[in-house]
Design an enzyme around this catalytic site. Structure first.
Site, PDB file in Angstrom:
ATOM      1  N   LYS A  11       0.841  -1.190   0.000  1.00  8.24           N
ATOM      2  CA  LYS A  11       0.000   0.000   0.000  1.00  8.24           C
ATOM      3  C   LYS A  11       0.888   1.255   0.000  1.00  8.24           C
ATOM      4  O   LYS A  11       2.119   1.170   0.043  1.00  8.24           O
ATOM      5  CB  LYS A  11      -0.945  -0.048   1.202  1.00  8.24           C
ATOM      6  CG  LYS A  11      -1.843  -1.317   1.160  1.00  8.24           C
ATOM      7  CD  LYS A  11      -3.008  -1.266   2.121  1.00  8.24           C
ATOM      8  CE  LYS A  11      -2.634  -1.508   3.546  1.00  8.24           C
ATOM      9  NZ  LYS A  11      -3.832  -1.677   4.435  1.00  8.24           N
ATOM     10  N   TYR A  51     -12.296  -2.447  -0.835  1.00  7.09           N
ATOM     11  CA  TYR A  51     -12.607  -2.562   0.598  1.00  7.09           C
ATOM     12  C   TYR A  51     -14.113  -2.552   0.854  1.00  7.09           C
ATOM     13  O   TYR A  51     -14.560  -2.144   1.930  1.00  7.09           O
ATOM     14  CB  TYR A  51     -11.945  -1.409   1.360  1.00  7.09           C
ATOM     15  CG  TYR A  51     -10.448  -1.558   1.543  1.00  7.09           C
ATOM     16  CD1 TYR A  51      -9.906  -2.640   2.238  1.00  7.09           C
ATOM     17  CD2 TYR A  51      -9.569  -0.604   1.047  1.00  7.09           C
ATOM     18  CE1 TYR A  51      -8.539  -2.776   2.422  1.00  7.09           C
ATOM     19  CE2 TYR A  51      -8.174  -0.733   1.222  1.00  7.09           C
ATOM     20  CZ  TYR A  51      -7.686  -1.823   1.916  1.00  7.09           C
ATOM     21  OH  TYR A  51      -6.330  -1.955   2.097  1.00  7.09           O
ATOM     22  N   HIS A 117      -1.539  -5.462   1.941  1.00  4.27           N
ATOM     23  CA  HIS A 117      -2.836  -6.132   1.874  1.00  4.27           C
ATOM     24  C   HIS A 117      -2.631  -7.534   1.317  1.00  4.27           C
ATOM     25  O   HIS A 117      -1.802  -7.733   0.428  1.00  4.27           O
ATOM     26  CB  HIS A 117      -3.802  -5.381   0.948  1.00  4.27           C
ATOM     27  CG  HIS A 117      -5.023  -6.191   0.616  1.00  4.27           C
ATOM     28  ND1 HIS A 117      -6.120  -6.246   1.448  1.00  4.27           N
ATOM     29  CD2 HIS A 117      -5.289  -7.034  -0.419  1.00  4.27           C
ATOM     30  CE1 HIS A 117      -7.009  -7.084   0.925  1.00  4.27           C
ATOM     31  NE2 HIS A 117      -6.535  -7.579  -0.207  1.00  4.27           N
ATOM     32  N   GLU A 128     -10.553  -9.656  -6.057  1.00  2.00           N
ATOM     33  CA  GLU A 128      -9.492  -8.645  -5.990  1.00  2.00           C
ATOM     34  C   GLU A 128      -8.528  -8.731  -7.170  1.00  2.00           C
ATOM     35  O   GLU A 128      -8.105  -7.704  -7.704  1.00  2.00           O
ATOM     36  CB  GLU A 128      -8.736  -8.795  -4.665  1.00  2.00           C
ATOM     37  CG  GLU A 128      -9.604  -8.455  -3.460  1.00  2.00           C
ATOM     38  CD  GLU A 128      -8.990  -8.838  -2.116  1.00  2.00           C
ATOM     39  OE1 GLU A 128      -9.663  -8.634  -1.088  1.00  2.00           O
ATOM     40  OE2 GLU A 128      -7.847  -9.338  -2.096  1.00  2.00           O
TER      41      GLU A 128
END
Ligand code: DAT
Ligand code: MG
Length: 151
Positions: A11, A51, A117, A128
């Site tokens: 991230k 998310y 993540h 994802e």
């Protein structure tokens, strides 16, 4: 070996902290196979989708705001048990509870800056991977010596 896949992100805080190579190294050393890699400026909309399970929680807005404030590195790693093992390599969501030896346990101090993540289920991984990568961006290749990594 299996074709199990996990979406791993370094991230924006991980990029700022100079930990891209460190994250890749830990997955490479463990014997997993990198099949997709890109440097990305995530949009708020993309993070909102990524998310989506956390919509409505008090940390949701800061998570989108910080996550979209600069570049991240998105990866797809493949291998037997990658989802469970990947989560173990990252460590607990709250870095205060993360074990030393994990990425979060070695480098992070706050949930809102927990660096990385990793997908938490096969269903999440599929969703994802599709969110961050086009099919043609995922490469199929044979890791030399795979017979020494898997029985
Ligand atoms: P994980 O990233 O370990 O899968 P999660 O899915 O529960 O954790 O939450 C997603 C992200 O949201 C997490 O990496 C950081 C942020 N977050 C979660 N709980 C938080 C909290 N209590 N305070 C601040 N940020 C939080
Ligand atoms: Mg999660």
């Amino acid at each position: 070996a299996t074709r199990e896949r996990s979406l791993i992100l370094v991230k924006h805080d991980g990029v700022q902290r100079g930990l891209v190579g460190e994250v890749i190294r830990r997955f490479e050393n463990r014997g997993f196979k990198l099949i997709g890699l890109k440097y990305v400026q995530a949009t708020r909309a993309q993070l909102e989708s990524h998310y989506e399970d956390h919509k409505g929680k008090d940390f949701f807005e800061p998570l989108l705001a910080y996550g979209s404030s600069g570049p991240a590195v998105a990866m797809v790693w493949e291998g037997h048990g990658i989802i469970t093992a990947g989560r173990a390599i990252l460590g607990a969501t709250d870095p205060i509870k993360a074990q030393p030896g994990t990425i979060r346990g070695d480098y992070a101090t706050a949930a809102g800056r927990n660096l990385v993540h990793g997908s938490d289920s096969e269903k999440a991984a599929k969703r994802e991977v599709d969110l961050w990568f086009k099919a043609e961006e995922l490469l199929t290749w044979h890791r030399a010596g795979a017979q020494h990594l898997h029985d």
